[in-house]
Design a protein around this motif. Structure first.
Motif, mmCIF file in Angstrom:
data_model
loop_
_atom_site.group_PDB
_atom_site.id
_atom_site.type_symbol
_atom_site.label_atom_id
_atom_site.label_comp_id
_atom_site.label_asym_id
_atom_site.label_seq_id
_atom_site.Cartn_x
_atom_site.Cartn_y
_atom_site.Cartn_z
ATOM 1 N N CYS A 103 52.698 27.835 -14.778
ATOM 2 C CA CYS A 103 51.282 28.095 -15.060
ATOM 3 C C CYS A 103 51.008 29.590 -15.330
ATOM 4 N N CYS A 151 50.048 31.493 -18.671
ATOM 5 C CA CYS A 151 48.675 31.488 -19.185
ATOM 6 C C CYS A 151 47.612 31.725 -18.112
ATOM 7 N N HIS A 152 48.001 31.707 -16.836
ATOM 8 C CA HIS A 152 47.006 31.908 -15.767
ATOM 9 C C HIS A 152 47.411 33.002 -14.769
HETATM 10 C C1 HEC Z 1 50.245 27.491 -22.514
HETATM 11 C C2 HEC Z 1 49.181 28.008 -21.702
HETATM 12 C C3 HEC Z 1 48.817 27.316 -20.416
HETATM 13 C C4 HEC Z 1 49.646 26.964 -19.396
HETATM 14 C C5 HEC Z 1 51.150 27.151 -19.290
HETATM 15 C C6 HEC Z 1 48.792 26.374 -18.378
HETATM 16 N N1 HEC Z 1 47.492 26.381 -18.779
HETATM 17 FE FE1 HEC Z 1 45.901 25.690 -17.745
HETATM 18 N N2 HEC Z 1 44.689 26.123 -19.280
HETATM 19 C C7 HEC Z 1 45.098 26.687 -20.471
HETATM 20 C C8 HEC Z 1 43.998 26.648 -21.400
HETATM 21 C C9 HEC Z 1 44.021 27.145 -22.831
HETATM 22 C C10 HEC Z 1 42.913 26.040 -20.720
HETATM 23 C C11 HEC Z 1 41.536 25.726 -21.249
HETATM 24 C C12 HEC Z 1 41.574 24.316 -21.793
HETATM 25 C C13 HEC Z 1 40.288 23.839 -22.364
HETATM 26 O O1 HEC Z 1 39.816 24.418 -23.347
HETATM 27 O O2 HEC Z 1 39.764 22.860 -21.839
HETATM 28 C C14 HEC Z 1 43.398 25.723 -19.390
HETATM 29 C C15 HEC Z 1 42.619 25.090 -18.440
HETATM 30 C C16 HEC Z 1 43.064 24.727 -17.201
HETATM 31 C C17 HEC Z 1 42.257 24.068 -16.202
HETATM 32 C C18 HEC Z 1 40.827 23.541 -16.370
HETATM 33 C C19 HEC Z 1 39.779 24.395 -15.764
HETATM 34 C C20 HEC Z 1 39.470 25.624 -16.600
HETATM 35 O O3 HEC Z 1 39.767 26.711 -16.108
HETATM 36 O O4 HEC Z 1 38.979 25.482 -17.731
HETATM 37 C C21 HEC Z 1 43.045 23.906 -15.112
HETATM 38 C C22 HEC Z 1 42.635 23.282 -13.781
HETATM 39 C C23 HEC Z 1 44.349 24.428 -15.434
HETATM 40 N N3 HEC Z 1 44.325 24.930 -16.719
HETATM 41 C C24 HEC Z 1 45.424 24.409 -14.595
HETATM 42 C C25 HEC Z 1 46.712 24.741 -14.979
HETATM 43 C C26 HEC Z 1 47.864 24.566 -14.127
HETATM 44 C C27 HEC Z 1 47.829 24.059 -12.689
HETATM 45 C C28 HEC Z 1 48.949 24.950 -14.852
HETATM 46 C C29 HEC Z 1 50.395 24.869 -14.454
HETATM 47 C C30 HEC Z 1 50.882 23.573 -14.050
HETATM 48 C C31 HEC Z 1 48.461 25.371 -16.172
HETATM 49 N N4 HEC Z 1 47.093 25.231 -16.204
HETATM 50 C C32 HEC Z 1 49.260 25.872 -17.185
HETATM 51 C C33 HEC Z 1 46.335 27.174 -20.770
HETATM 52 C C34 HEC Z 1 47.456 26.960 -20.016
#
Ligand code: HEC
Length: 193
Positions: free
Chosen positions: A148, A151-152
């Motif tokens: 995660c 991107c986070h």
């Molecule tokens: C490649 C990039 C990427 C990775 C790797 C990633 N995310 Fe995200 N995440 C995003 C994006 C872009 C969004 C916004 C999506 C949307 O527009 O709804 C998001 C949104 C979310 C949200 C929804 C709430 C919000 O903040 O809008 C959650 C919960 C979340 N991610 C959890 C995770 C978790 C847990 C992991 C690891 C298992 C993870 N993400 C890995 C890119 C990523």
């Protein structure tokens, strides 16, 4: 006993059953379904995310989170007759803001995590009364894993290309600065009863 007398006796019992909401068995069944739906969402999304990162790199995988996450949530909603979504107090998608119940549920799950519970099994549920009637509410923690962070995570974890895409697509992004083991957000499930 004559039929009208039976009905007169049975009616208050039936009404009381309605007012008191679903039985213990019904609640257990809904919770089991909510666990299945959230588990399937997490597994499917995680799998697609890893595959996309391998195939297209982290920048290319952004679309998986953006487009596939809501699609998979919609599939699970249909399959289980729930309203399934992901929310976070530090949301990236402007629509991902938690309501009061969701915010409190996540805070409770974070406390339990701090008290030593395993992040993967952290969930909670409740039957709540609203002006529109009773609702089943369920929350499952989404713990931050190393994958995660691309991107986070913090500034050092996120590749420049990803930073640029996020800045363009999510100018109000709050969803960075996380470390493994933190609760990124919840899968939130709702059903009107
Ligand atoms: C490649 C990039 C990427 C990775 C790797 C990633 N995310 Fe995200 N995440 C995003 C994006 C872009 C969004 C916004 C999506 C949307 O527009 O709804 C998001 C949104 C979310 C949200 C929804 C709430 C919000 O903040 O809008 C959650 C919960 C979340 N991610 C959890 C995770 C978790 C847990 C992991 C690891 C298992 C993870 N993400 C890995 C890119 C990523």
């Amino acid at each position: 006993m004559k039929a009208p007398a039976l009905i007169a006796l049975a009616l208050p019992v039936m009404l009381a059953a309605c007012a008191s909401g679903p039985s213990a068995e019904e609640q257990a069944a809904m919770t089991a379904d909510a666990r299945k739906a959230s588990g399937a969402l997490i597994q499917k999304l995680g799998g697609e995310l890893k595959a996309a990162i391998n195939e297209k790199g982290p920048e290319g995988a952004i679309s998986v989170c953006k487009e596939r996450a809501p699609q998979i949530a919609a599939d699970m909603s249909k399959q289980f007759n729930f309203d399934v979504k992901r929310v976070s107090p530090k949301n990236r998608n402007p629509a991902g803001v938690p309501d009061a119940w969701e915010a409190e549920a996540q805070a409770g799950l974070e406390k339990r995590l701090a008290a030593g519970e395993k992040p993967e099994t952290l969930d909670t549920w409740q039957i709540v009364s609203t002006p529109g009637g009773k609702q089943f509410r369920y929350a499952k923690a989404l713990p931050v894993q190393p994958v995660c962070l691309t991107c986070h995570g913090g500034p050092a974890d996120i590749p420049e290309g990803v930073k640029a895409r996020l800045a363009t697509e999510y100018p109000l992004d709050k969803a960075t600065g996380y470390a493994p083991g933190m609760v990124r957000g919840i899968v939130s499930i709702k059903r009107s009863l």
